[in-house]
Design a protein around this motif. Structure first.
Motif, short mmCIF file in Angstrom:
data_model
loop_
_atom_site.label_atom_id
_atom_site.label_comp_id
_atom_site.label_asym_id
_atom_site.label_seq_id
_atom_site.Cartn_x
_atom_site.Cartn_y
_atom_site.Cartn_z
N SER A 11 28.16 -43.33 -17.12
CA SER A 11 28.32 -44.51 -17.97
C SER A 11 26.94 -44.94 -18.46
N VAL A 12 26.87 -45.43 -19.69
CA VAL A 12 25.59 -45.79 -20.32
C VAL A 12 25.56 -47.28 -20.60
N ARG A 13 24.46 -47.90 -20.23
CA ARG A 13 24.23 -49.30 -20.56
C ARG A 13 23.03 -49.39 -21.48
N LEU A 14 23.16 -50.14 -22.58
CA LEU A 14 22.09 -50.29 -23.54
C LEU A 14 21.51 -51.70 -23.46
N ALA A 15 20.19 -51.79 -23.48
CA ALA A 15 19.49 -53.07 -23.59
C ALA A 15 18.65 -53.02 -24.86
N THR A 16 18.73 -54.04 -25.68
CA THR A 16 18.01 -54.03 -26.96
C THR A 16 16.68 -54.77 -26.83
N ALA A 17 15.75 -54.38 -27.71
CA ALA A 17 14.45 -55.04 -27.72
C ALA A 17 14.59 -56.53 -28.01
N ALA A 18 15.54 -56.88 -28.88
CA ALA A 18 15.72 -58.30 -29.23
C ALA A 18 16.13 -59.12 -28.02
N SER A 19 16.93 -58.53 -27.12
CA SER A 19 17.39 -59.28 -25.94
C SER A 19 16.35 -59.27 -24.82
N CYS A 20 15.37 -58.37 -24.89
CA CYS A 20 14.39 -58.24 -23.81
C CYS A 20 13.00 -58.76 -24.17
N GLY A 21 12.80 -59.14 -25.44
CA GLY A 21 11.47 -59.57 -25.85
C GLY A 21 10.64 -58.45 -26.43
N GLY A 22 11.29 -57.57 -27.22
CA GLY A 22 10.56 -56.49 -27.88
C GLY A 22 10.18 -55.38 -26.92
N SER A 23 9.33 -54.48 -27.41
CA SER A 23 8.89 -53.35 -26.58
C SER A 23 8.21 -53.80 -25.28
#
Length: 308
Positions: free
Chosen positions: A133-145
């Motif tokens: 199973s794959v979980r994605l976290a986006t830069a927008a939700s984490c504060g960018g790179s």
């Protein structure tokens, strides 16, 4: 039943308890932790309470707005992550022997990846390794790179597509996988809109829509202007590449955006910029402190094949 970690004084901790604790600590919320673990919130609360009783210590400070770590919780968190990583390593070792890839793969990603077609990659990965199973976290939700790299070094991600200036921080390593040019995006009525290309020097005095300092594409732009001896004015900062074109469209400034991220049309024009190095590198980051899981190694091989 999950195994327990037991000490000589008679108390023990189950991996399930540590997993719940880490989830609550990282999400700062029992509700979000329950959703992440696919269990009801009452089960998470009961598990944390049992762990606190076993340790005879309060691990979390609960307020009406959020959940924060106590002093004991801050001490336990890195140890709990290490225990879960060790358990995952053991499962991966057995999977390798059995020729299987299982578990969960946690990937961080920016909103634009240039030549990297992430949906296509994930589709192929799923077809080749359906048990994962794959979980994605986006830069927008984490504060960018920077946020993605922090999540990686803390063990919340297995790998991440990032763009950051300078060498990797302690606990991370990365490999450049592709570069994408930054093009100038202007509204249709702009003084440069009828040009086929534009020189960097012609952009002095323009109001810019850009990303916060520390973001990879902002670093590329700042470096290019500094090398040319030019100053520029950033009127508004954004954190999602997909928003850039909309801000330009509504007259808030011009922007240097990854080629292909802004579709030109009746209201927008995208122009290549000459006389400057505006190539935006994208890297695949992994932890330098943890052995990658079998699923992470399989995904890395797939990225290499995709780019070849």
């Amino acid at each position: 039943m999950l195994a327990a970690i037991t000490w000589g004084d008679g108390w023990g901790m189950e991996l399930r308890q540590l997993e719940c604790f880490v989830a609550v600590a990282e999400e700062s919320s029992f509700t979000r932790a329950a959703a992440r673990l696919h269990v009801v919130q009452s089960a998470v609360s009961a598990t944390i309470a049992a762990l606190e009783r076993e340790l005879d210590a309060r691990l979390l400070e609960r307020t009406s707005r959020r959940v924060e770590l106590s002093d004991a919780g801050r001490v336990l968190l890195p140890k709990a992550r290490a225990a879960l990583d060790a358990a995952q390593d053991a499962r991966d070792a057995v999977d390798d022997v059995n020729g299987g890839v299982r578990g969960t793969l946690r990937i961080g990603t920016m909103s634009s990846l240039g030549l990297i077609d992430l949906p296509s990659l994930l589709g192929r990965f799923h077809r080749e390794h359906p048990p994962v199973s794959v979980r994605l976290a986006t830069a927008a939700s984490c504060g960018g790179s920077p946020g993605l790299v922090e999540a990686l070094t803390e063990g919340r991600l297995d790998l991440a597509f990032v763009s950051m200036p300078g060498p990797p921080p302690v606990g991370a390593q990365w490999k450049d996988v592709t570069t994408t040019p930054l093009d100038l995006v202007v509204p249709a009525g702009h003084r440069l809109a009828d040009r086929s290309r534009v020189a960097l020097g012609e952009l002095a005095g323009e109001a810019f829509v850009d990303f916060p300092a520390g973001y990879g594409n902002r670093a590329v732009t700042d470096r290019a202007f500094t090398a040319a001896g030019l100053t520029r004015h950033v009127t508004i900062e954004i954190t999602a590449i997909g928003d850039g074109a909309d801000f330009v469209r509504h007259g808030l400034g011009v922007a240097l955006l990854p080629r292909g991220s802004a579709e030109p049309g009746d209201d927008l024009v995208s122009l290549p910029v000459t006389g400057a190095d505006l190539d935006w590198p994208i890297s695949l980051a992994t932890s330098s402190d943890r052995t990658p899981s079998a699923a992470a190694r399989a995904f890395q091989r797939l990225v290499d094949e995709h780019l070849r």
